[in-house]
Scaffold this motif. Structure first.
Motif, mmCIF file in Angstrom:
data_model
loop_
_atom_site.group_PDB
_atom_site.id
_atom_site.type_symbol
_atom_site.label_atom_id
_atom_site.label_comp_id
_atom_site.label_asym_id
_atom_site.label_seq_id
_atom_site.Cartn_x
_atom_site.Cartn_y
_atom_site.Cartn_z
ATOM 1 N N GLU A 1 2.626 8.389 11.888
ATOM 2 C CA GLU A 1 3.482 7.646 12.821
ATOM 3 C C GLU A 1 2.708 6.524 13.507
ATOM 4 O OE1 GLU A 1 5.187 10.651 15.356
ATOM 5 O OE2 GLU A 1 6.335 11.506 13.683
ATOM 6 N N GLN A 2 1.427 6.754 13.794
ATOM 7 C CA GLN A 2 0.595 5.706 14.397
ATOM 8 C C GLN A 2 0.409 4.532 13.431
ATOM 9 O OE1 GLN A 2 -2.991 7.772 15.528
ATOM 10 N NE2 GLN A 2 -2.073 8.644 17.373
ATOM 11 N N ILE A 3 0.206 4.835 12.155
ATOM 12 C CA ILE A 3 0.059 3.777 11.150
ATOM 13 C C ILE A 3 1.332 2.936 11.105
ATOM 14 C CG2 ILE A 3 -0.128 3.271 8.667
ATOM 15 C CD1 ILE A 3 -1.851 5.844 8.440
ATOM 16 N N ILE A 4 2.469 3.595 11.001
ATOM 17 C CA ILE A 4 3.753 2.890 10.919
ATOM 18 C C ILE A 4 3.967 2.042 12.163
ATOM 19 C CG2 ILE A 4 6.269 3.193 10.859
ATOM 20 C CD1 ILE A 4 4.939 3.823 8.170
ATOM 21 N N VAL B 1 4.266 2.077 2.085
ATOM 22 C CA VAL B 1 4.806 3.405 2.378
ATOM 23 C C VAL B 1 3.690 4.363 2.784
ATOM 24 C CG1 VAL B 1 6.074 5.389 1.425
ATOM 25 C CG2 VAL B 1 6.657 3.067 0.673
ATOM 26 N N VAL B 2 3.981 5.188 3.795
ATOM 27 C CA VAL B 2 3.133 6.320 4.143
ATOM 28 C C VAL B 2 3.899 7.574 3.740
ATOM 29 C CG1 VAL B 2 1.971 7.596 5.981
ATOM 30 C CG2 VAL B 2 2.070 5.095 6.082
ATOM 31 N N PHE B 3 3.299 8.378 2.867
ATOM 32 C CA PHE B 3 3.912 9.631 2.407
ATOM 33 C C PHE B 3 3.276 10.787 3.163
ATOM 34 C CE2 PHE B 3 3.939 13.058 -0.995
ATOM 35 C CZ PHE B 3 5.189 13.530 -0.630
ATOM 36 N N ASP B 4 4.062 11.421 4.032
ATOM 37 C CA ASP B 4 3.585 12.475 4.917
ATOM 38 C C ASP B 4 4.004 13.847 4.387
ATOM 39 O OD1 ASP B 4 2.662 13.961 7.071
ATOM 40 O OD2 ASP B 4 4.326 13.399 8.391
ATOM 41 N N ALA B 5 3.047 14.544 3.788
ATOM 42 C CA ALA B 5 3.213 15.915 3.301
ATOM 43 C C ALA B 5 1.818 16.524 3.271
ATOM 44 C CB ALA B 5 3.844 15.930 1.911
ATOM 45 N N SER C 1 4.296 -3.364 14.291
ATOM 46 C CA SER C 1 4.357 -4.058 15.585
ATOM 47 C C SER C 1 3.536 -5.345 15.591
ATOM 48 C CB SER C 1 3.880 -3.136 16.705
ATOM 49 O OG SER C 1 2.513 -2.848 16.541
ATOM 50 N N SER C 2 2.988 -5.704 14.443
ATOM 51 C CA SER C 2 2.153 -6.908 14.420
ATOM 52 C C SER C 2 2.735 -7.972 13.499
ATOM 53 C CB SER C 2 0.736 -6.552 13.956
ATOM 54 O OG SER C 2 0.767 -6.067 12.637
ATOM 55 N N GLY C 3 2.631 -9.212 13.937
ATOM 56 C CA GLY C 3 2.974 -10.378 13.118
ATOM 57 C C GLY C 3 4.330 -10.296 12.452
ATOM 58 N N TRP C 4 4.350 -10.705 11.188
ATOM 59 C CA TRP C 4 5.576 -10.761 10.402
ATOM 60 C C TRP C 4 6.191 -9.379 10.241
ATOM 61 C CZ3 TRP C 4 9.088 -14.076 9.240
ATOM 62 C CH2 TRP C 4 9.943 -13.876 8.160
ATOM 63 N N GLU D 1 0.836 -1.188 0.000
ATOM 64 C CA GLU D 1 0.000 0.000 0.000
ATOM 65 C C GLU D 1 0.874 1.243 0.000
ATOM 66 O OE1 GLU D 1 -3.937 1.731 2.329
ATOM 67 O OE2 GLU D 1 -2.986 -0.111 3.030
ATOM 68 N N LEU D 2 0.414 2.270 -0.702
ATOM 69 C CA LEU D 2 1.018 3.600 -0.676
ATOM 70 C C LEU D 2 -0.053 4.543 -0.174
ATOM 71 C CD1 LEU D 2 3.046 5.853 -1.272
ATOM 72 C CD2 LEU D 2 2.343 5.745 -3.687
ATOM 73 N N ILE D 3 0.183 5.106 1.004
ATOM 74 C CA ILE D 3 -0.781 6.021 1.627
ATOM 75 C C ILE D 3 -0.271 7.450 1.500
ATOM 76 C CG2 ILE D 3 -1.864 6.739 3.789
ATOM 77 C CD1 ILE D 3 -1.697 3.798 4.707
ATOM 78 N N PHE D 4 -1.107 8.322 0.956
ATOM 79 C CA PHE D 4 -0.832 9.753 0.921
ATOM 80 C C PHE D 4 -1.576 10.387 2.099
ATOM 81 C CE2 PHE D 4 0.429 8.844 -3.303
ATOM 82 C CZ PHE D 4 1.026 9.955 -3.880
#
Length: 181
Positions: free
Chosen positions: A20-23, A81-85, A28-31, A3-6
């Motif tokens: 940061e919460q998403i990351i 990826v989470v793109f933070d802008a 922190s889960s599973g694999w 997934e690519l999150i804008f």
């Protein structure tokens, strides 16, 4: 599925906190706990690292070219990826999509075939709350800049809808989803 999150919203809307919460949650889960499958690309962090000043807006083209390169690298390494802008205009979002897709036909094919899902997370935080939060931050943005962002904000345009498969709006911390499928 990758997934690519804008992240999309005004300064002070809560984009970076939510990113940061998403990351943190995803890694922190599973694999993902072992592989750190999710990566954060932040325009503010790039400004700080490359130019020594998070508020330096004089190198935006270089910042976003570098961000696009990182996003492509991470996606090609099978990370999400989470793109933070701020990403507040159709032009800025389309420009980033084109930078990511340009000269990488394998990545473009993965996105077109929906092997990589593109999502938008809109922080629909009221202007007044963004201004109040800004006053409480260690690093403040001039009020007129946030007001200009507010006046410039654009919902997704038709071109974006060809790529974006999921929208989530956050108003006061309450998610409201919209799927394009």
């Amino acid at each position: 599925m990758q997934e690519l999150i804008f992240m999309i919203g005004l300064s002070g809307s809560g984009k970076s906190t939510y990113a940061e919460q998403i990351i943190s949650r995803e890694n922190s889960s599973g694999w993902n706990k072992l592989t750190k499958k999710w990566k954060l690309v932040s325009s503010d962090e790039i400004r700080e690292v490359k130019f020594g000043d998070v508020n330096d807006q004089t190198h935006n083209e270089e910042v976003f070219d570098y961000a696009a390169g990182l996003i492509k690298e991470y996606l090609n390494e099978n990370h999400s990826v989470v793109f933070d802008a701020t990403n507040i205009t159709c032009k800025s979002r389309i420009s980033m999509l084109e930078k990511i897709l340009r000269s990488d036909s394998d990545l473009a094919l993965k996105i077109i075939n929906e092997d990589i899902k593109i999502s938008y997370k809109f922080m629909a935080t009221p202007l007044e709350r963004c201004l109040t939060r800004n006053e409480l931050r260690e690093r403040t943005i001039p009020e007129e800049v946030i007001i200009r962002q507010y006046k410039s904000f654009e919902m997704p345009c038709e071109y974006e809808l060809a790529y974006v498969k999921d929208f989530e709006f956050y108003d006061g911390g309450i998610p409201m989803s919209y799927k394009t499928d």
